[in-house]
Design a protein around this motif. Structure first.
Motif, mmCIF file in Angstrom:
data_model
loop_
_atom_site.group_PDB
_atom_site.id
_atom_site.type_symbol
_atom_site.label_atom_id
_atom_site.label_comp_id
_atom_site.label_asym_id
_atom_site.label_seq_id
_atom_site.Cartn_x
_atom_site.Cartn_y
_atom_site.Cartn_z
ATOM 1 N N GLU A 43 10.662 12.458 -3.892
ATOM 2 C CA GLU A 43 11.796 12.349 -4.799
ATOM 3 C C GLU A 43 12.615 11.120 -4.411
ATOM 4 O OE1 GLU A 43 15.535 15.082 -6.402
ATOM 5 O OE2 GLU A 43 14.272 15.758 -4.735
ATOM 6 N N HIS A 44 13.052 10.384 -5.394
ATOM 7 C CA HIS A 44 13.726 9.102 -5.156
ATOM 8 C C HIS A 44 12.820 8.159 -4.355
ATOM 9 C CE1 HIS A 44 17.269 11.147 -6.614
ATOM 10 N NE2 HIS A 44 17.234 12.004 -5.610
ATOM 11 N N GLY A 45 11.532 8.225 -4.650
ATOM 12 C CA GLY A 45 10.584 7.393 -3.915
ATOM 13 C C GLY A 45 10.815 5.908 -4.098
ATOM 14 N N TRP A 60 13.116 4.819 -1.465
ATOM 15 C CA TRP A 60 12.415 4.741 -0.184
ATOM 16 C C TRP A 60 11.575 3.467 -0.099
ATOM 17 C CZ3 TRP A 60 13.229 7.539 4.034
ATOM 18 C CH2 TRP A 60 13.871 8.777 3.905
ATOM 19 N N ALA A 61 10.954 3.097 -1.207
ATOM 20 C CA ALA A 61 10.147 1.873 -1.222
ATOM 21 C C ALA A 61 11.019 0.636 -1.007
ATOM 22 C CB ALA A 61 9.388 1.765 -2.542
ATOM 23 N N ILE A 62 12.187 0.620 -1.644
ATOM 24 C CA ILE A 62 13.103 -0.508 -1.446
ATOM 25 C C ILE A 62 13.577 -0.563 0.007
ATOM 26 C CG2 ILE A 62 15.366 -1.434 -2.078
ATOM 27 C CD1 ILE A 62 14.912 -0.345 -4.884
ATOM 28 N N GLY A 63 13.887 0.608 0.566
ATOM 29 C CA GLY A 63 14.317 0.645 1.965
ATOM 30 C C GLY A 63 13.243 0.143 2.909
ATOM 31 N N TRP A 64 11.985 0.551 2.653
ATOM 32 C CA TRP A 64 10.891 0.096 3.502
ATOM 33 C C TRP A 64 10.690 -1.416 3.384
ATOM 34 C CZ3 TRP A 64 8.178 -0.116 7.479
ATOM 35 C CH2 TRP A 64 6.930 -0.730 7.513
ATOM 36 N N SER A 65 10.868 -1.968 2.187
ATOM 37 C CA SER A 65 10.715 -3.415 2.021
ATOM 38 C C SER A 65 11.778 -4.169 2.821
ATOM 39 C CB SER A 65 10.795 -3.791 0.542
ATOM 40 O OG SER A 65 12.080 -3.498 0.014
ATOM 41 N N ILE A 66 13.000 -3.630 2.869
ATOM 42 C CA ILE A 66 14.062 -4.276 3.651
ATOM 43 C C ILE A 66 13.748 -4.195 5.141
ATOM 44 C CG2 ILE A 66 16.509 -4.167 4.261
ATOM 45 C CD1 ILE A 66 17.057 -3.157 1.430
ATOM 46 N N VAL A 67 13.281 -3.026 5.588
ATOM 47 C CA VAL A 67 12.930 -2.870 7.003
ATOM 48 C C VAL A 67 11.796 -3.816 7.383
ATOM 49 C CG1 VAL A 67 11.966 -1.265 8.693
ATOM 50 C CG2 VAL A 67 13.758 -0.499 7.130
ATOM 51 N N SER A 68 10.820 -3.973 6.494
ATOM 52 C CA SER A 68 9.674 -4.827 6.813
ATOM 53 C C SER A 68 10.084 -6.284 6.994
ATOM 54 C CB SER A 68 8.619 -4.709 5.709
ATOM 55 O OG SER A 68 9.086 -5.274 4.494
ATOM 56 N N LEU A 82 0.803 -1.225 0.000
ATOM 57 C CA LEU A 82 0.000 0.000 0.000
ATOM 58 C C LEU A 82 0.841 1.282 0.000
ATOM 59 C CD1 LEU A 82 -2.941 -0.999 2.379
ATOM 60 C CD2 LEU A 82 -2.933 -0.872 -0.120
ATOM 61 N N PRO A 83 1.911 1.391 0.790
ATOM 62 C CA PRO A 83 2.671 2.655 0.775
ATOM 63 C C PRO A 83 3.494 2.865 -0.493
ATOM 64 C CG PRO A 83 3.069 1.407 2.796
ATOM 65 C CD PRO A 83 2.416 0.480 1.826
ATOM 66 N N THR A 84 3.743 1.801 -1.262
ATOM 67 C CA THR A 84 4.668 1.913 -2.394
ATOM 68 C C THR A 84 4.232 2.949 -3.430
ATOM 69 O OG1 THR A 84 5.369 -0.382 -2.084
ATOM 70 C CG2 THR A 84 5.812 0.630 -4.226
#
Length: 219
Positions: A98-100, A103-111, A88-90
């Motif tokens: 910017e550079h979203g 950020w999406a890749i970073g959030w996937s790693i954190v998850s 959903l946040p992606t």
């Protein structure tokens, strides 16, 4: 370097060393059902104590081993929640920032580090009752081993609760100072060992009733 390689090659596997130092209940179903990594964790913990206290006390006997139990329904709910929070946040991150994409890749790693530890506890954590102590051996996501333990003689309080999913949680607590505690330090931190989401609660309690001090069992 050749000497190091030769000594490494001559060194027997951990399981062979453990078999010579202490008896492992390999014929019992509750031990055979453990993943091999957890069997190794338990063997190393028993081996370490056997080496440190060799000749000072009888060989430590393994009485019961369990792992956290997650019902299939709970695992499915966790994966659904993980998927929702991952997907959903992606679009918002990609479109609004910017550079979203990064950020999406970073959030996937954190998850991954938020949800995977919760769904893989049964293959990384072992709850153990021996003839001398209770300990929990936990292999972290970084492959390090964390162990919390209490000798039965140090236990000052015990509590058993039944969870809504029909598993049980056992909490052993000690208000006594550790052997390495500095007597000049007036603060004594409680030591706690928790067996969480235990499926085989009856057998665990049966063992605890025989090894814990009588005043703890009757309280």
């Amino acid at each position: 370097s050749r000497r190091k390689m030769a000594s490494t090659q001559r060194r027997p596997p951990i399981s062979d060393v453990a078999r010579r130092l202490l008896p492992l209940p390999t014929d019992n179903g509750w031990f055979r059902d453990l993943p091999e990594m957890l069997q190794a964790q338990v063997a190393v913990a028993l081996e370490t104590r056997a080496r440190k206290r060799k000749g000072k006390e009888p060989i430590e006997e393994l009485l019961w081993v369990g792992t956290p139990y997650l019902r299939t329904r709970t695992i499915i709910l966790l994966f659904m929640l993980w998927s929702a929070l991952l997907l959903l946040p992606t679009p918002f991150l990609v479109e609004l920032l910017e550079h979203g994409g990064w950020w999406a890749i970073g959030w996937s790693i954190v998850s991954v580090f938020l949800f995977v530890p919760r769904t893989t506890r049964g293959s990384r954590e072992a709850f153990v009752l021996t003839s001398y102590r209770a300990f929990a051996s936990i292999r972290t996501m970084y492959c390090s081993i964390e162990t919390s333990q209490l000798d039965y003689s140090d236990v000052t309080a015990a509590r058993v609760t039944v969870n809504s999913d029909h598993t049980g949680t056992i909490e052993l607590r000690s208000s006594l100072p550790e052997p390495s505690h500095n007597p000049r330090n007036p603060y004594v931190r409680d030591r706690v060992v928790v067996f969480d989401r235990v499926r085989d609660l009856r057998d665990a309690c049966r063992v605890l009733n025989t090894v814990l001090p009588r005043e703890i069992v009757e309280s």
